[in-house]
Scaffold this motif. Structure first.
Motif, mmCIF file in Angstrom:
data_model
loop_
_atom_site.group_PDB
_atom_site.id
_atom_site.type_symbol
_atom_site.label_atom_id
_atom_site.label_comp_id
_atom_site.label_asym_id
_atom_site.label_seq_id
_atom_site.Cartn_x
_atom_site.Cartn_y
_atom_site.Cartn_z
ATOM 1 N N LEU A 10 -3.455 -3.863 4.168
ATOM 2 C CA LEU A 10 -3.591 -5.361 4.719
ATOM 3 C C LEU A 10 -4.079 -5.450 2.503
ATOM 4 O O LEU A 10 -3.900 -6.048 2.542
ATOM 5 C CB LEU A 10 -4.334 -5.902 5.100
ATOM 6 C CG LEU A 10 -3.701 -4.955 7.069
ATOM 7 C CD1 LEU A 10 -4.510 -5.935 8.168
ATOM 8 C CD2 LEU A 10 -1.988 -5.989 6.790
ATOM 9 N N ASP A 11 -5.032 -5.071 2.730
ATOM 10 C CA ASP A 11 -4.770 -5.061 1.022
ATOM 11 C C ASP A 11 -4.396 -4.600 0.383
ATOM 12 O O ASP A 11 -4.321 -6.082 -1.412
ATOM 13 C CB ASP A 11 -6.508 -4.184 0.954
ATOM 14 C CG ASP A 11 -6.829 -5.035 -0.543
ATOM 15 O OD1 ASP A 11 -7.720 -6.158 -0.575
ATOM 16 O OD2 ASP A 11 -7.733 -3.931 -1.680
ATOM 17 N N TRP A 12 -3.730 -3.914 0.149
ATOM 18 C CA TRP A 12 -2.384 -3.838 -0.869
ATOM 19 C C TRP A 12 -1.372 -4.937 -0.186
ATOM 20 O O TRP A 12 -0.771 -5.615 -1.795
ATOM 21 C CB TRP A 12 -1.817 -2.423 -0.363
ATOM 22 C CG TRP A 12 -2.492 -1.572 -0.733
ATOM 23 C CD1 TRP A 12 -3.852 -1.067 -1.964
ATOM 24 C CD2 TRP A 12 -2.732 0.143 -0.804
ATOM 25 N NE1 TRP A 12 -3.883 0.012 -1.831
ATOM 26 C CE2 TRP A 12 -3.353 0.608 -1.286
ATOM 27 C CE3 TRP A 12 -1.518 0.918 -0.434
ATOM 28 C CZ2 TRP A 12 -3.075 2.475 -0.824
ATOM 29 C CZ3 TRP A 12 -1.154 2.306 0.065
ATOM 30 C CH2 TRP A 12 -2.143 2.739 -0.402
ATOM 31 N N ALA A 13 -0.951 -4.874 0.961
ATOM 32 C CA ALA A 13 0.122 -6.339 0.506
ATOM 33 C C ALA A 13 -0.304 -7.716 0.484
ATOM 34 O O ALA A 13 0.018 -8.145 -0.400
ATOM 35 C CB ALA A 13 0.276 -6.471 2.618
ATOM 36 N N ARG A 14 -2.221 -7.809 0.075
ATOM 37 C CA ARG A 14 -2.428 -9.105 -0.280
ATOM 38 C C ARG A 14 -2.682 -8.965 -1.824
ATOM 39 O O ARG A 14 -1.515 -10.527 -2.840
ATOM 40 C CB ARG A 14 -4.397 -9.094 -0.036
ATOM 41 C CG ARG A 14 -4.560 -9.883 -0.257
ATOM 42 C CD ARG A 14 -6.166 -10.431 -0.018
ATOM 43 N NE ARG A 14 -5.834 -10.597 1.220
ATOM 44 C CZ ARG A 14 -6.176 -9.747 2.135
ATOM 45 N NH1 ARG A 14 -7.093 -8.102 2.004
ATOM 46 N NH2 ARG A 14 -6.607 -9.261 4.006
ATOM 47 N N GLN A 15 -2.192 -8.187 -2.630
ATOM 48 C CA GLN A 15 -2.766 -7.794 -3.861
ATOM 49 C C GLN A 15 -1.411 -8.066 -3.906
ATOM 50 O O GLN A 15 -0.656 -8.316 -5.126
ATOM 51 C CB GLN A 15 -2.796 -6.386 -4.498
ATOM 52 C CG GLN A 15 -4.528 -6.035 -3.832
ATOM 53 C CD GLN A 15 -4.920 -4.788 -4.274
ATOM 54 O OE1 GLN A 15 -4.230 -4.176 -5.302
ATOM 55 N NE2 GLN A 15 -6.507 -4.702 -3.903
ATOM 56 N N LEU A 16 0.091 -7.768 -3.785
ATOM 57 C CA LEU A 16 1.680 -7.215 -3.688
ATOM 58 C C LEU A 16 1.900 -8.941 -4.115
ATOM 59 O O LEU A 16 2.393 -8.863 -4.799
ATOM 60 C CB LEU A 16 2.082 -6.813 -3.183
ATOM 61 C CG LEU A 16 1.688 -5.240 -3.271
ATOM 62 C CD1 LEU A 16 2.025 -4.312 -2.227
ATOM 63 C CD2 LEU A 16 2.921 -4.476 -4.187
ATOM 64 N N ILE A 17 1.404 -9.819 -2.622
ATOM 65 C CA ILE A 17 1.882 -11.025 -2.900
ATOM 66 C C ILE A 17 1.131 -11.979 -3.875
ATOM 67 O O ILE A 17 2.018 -12.739 -4.773
ATOM 68 C CB ILE A 17 0.892 -11.778 -0.791
ATOM 69 C CG1 ILE A 17 1.759 -11.092 0.160
ATOM 70 C CG2 ILE A 17 1.832 -13.390 -1.042
ATOM 71 C CD1 ILE A 17 1.130 -11.230 1.069
ATOM 72 N N GLU A 18 0.316 -11.810 -4.302
ATOM 73 C CA GLU A 18 -0.859 -12.342 -5.669
ATOM 74 C C GLU A 18 -0.207 -12.348 -6.497
ATOM 75 O O GLU A 18 0.705 -12.976 -7.657
ATOM 76 C CB GLU A 18 -1.981 -11.840 -5.783
ATOM 77 C CG GLU A 18 -3.033 -12.207 -5.378
ATOM 78 C CD GLU A 18 -4.383 -11.788 -5.001
ATOM 79 O OE1 GLU A 18 -4.697 -11.363 -6.159
ATOM 80 O OE2 GLU A 18 -5.664 -12.414 -3.818
ATOM 81 N N ASN A 20 3.724 -11.473 -6.789
ATOM 82 C CA ASN A 20 5.126 -12.471 -6.375
ATOM 83 C C ASN A 20 6.000 -11.132 -6.225
ATOM 84 O O ASN A 20 6.818 -10.865 -6.456
ATOM 85 C CB ASN A 20 5.213 -12.363 -7.781
ATOM 86 C CG ASN A 20 6.464 -13.879 -7.266
ATOM 87 O OD1 ASN A 20 6.708 -14.217 -5.630
ATOM 88 N ND2 ASN A 20 7.129 -13.825 -7.857
ATOM 89 N N ARG A 21 5.751 -9.997 -4.647
ATOM 90 C CA ARG A 21 6.059 -8.663 -4.808
ATOM 91 C C ARG A 21 5.776 -8.723 -3.398
ATOM 92 O O ARG A 21 5.761 -7.956 -2.434
ATOM 93 C CB ARG A 21 5.775 -7.547 -4.899
ATOM 94 C CG ARG A 21 5.537 -7.420 -6.450
ATOM 95 C CD ARG A 21 5.110 -6.301 -7.521
ATOM 96 N NE ARG A 21 5.611 -5.073 -7.417
ATOM 97 C CZ ARG A 21 5.274 -3.872 -7.867
ATOM 98 N NH1 ARG A 21 3.963 -3.568 -8.523
ATOM 99 N NH2 ARG A 21 6.136 -3.305 -7.361
#
Length: 58
Positions: A10-18, A20-21
C-alpha cells in the motif's frame, strides 16, 4: 500473510500514485487485498483505494 507486506504494498501504491502511475498502483492494491485473509477487509481496501465501482478478476 504478513501485515508488513500488505503495508509495504500500500505504501508503494501511494508512491506510484504520486508519480502518476495509476496502473501500477492498482496492481499493488490488488496484491495487498489478495494477501488479506478477511474478505471484508480486502473489500474495504479495494473500495478505499479503487472506489466502490472497481472491477475485480473474480
Amino acid at each position: 500473510m504478513t501485515d508488513s507486506k500488505v503495508f509495504e504494498l500500500l505504501d508503494w501504491a501511494r508512491q506510484l500514485i504520486e508519480e502518476n502511475r495509476p496502473a501500477l498502483a492498482r496492481l499493488c492494491v490488488e496484491e495487498a487485498a489478495k494477501r488479506i485473509s478477511d474478505p471484508r477487509e480486502a473489500a474495504r481496501i479495494r473500495d478505499e483505494w479503487l472506489g466502490p465501482n472497481h472491477r475485480t478478476g473474480a
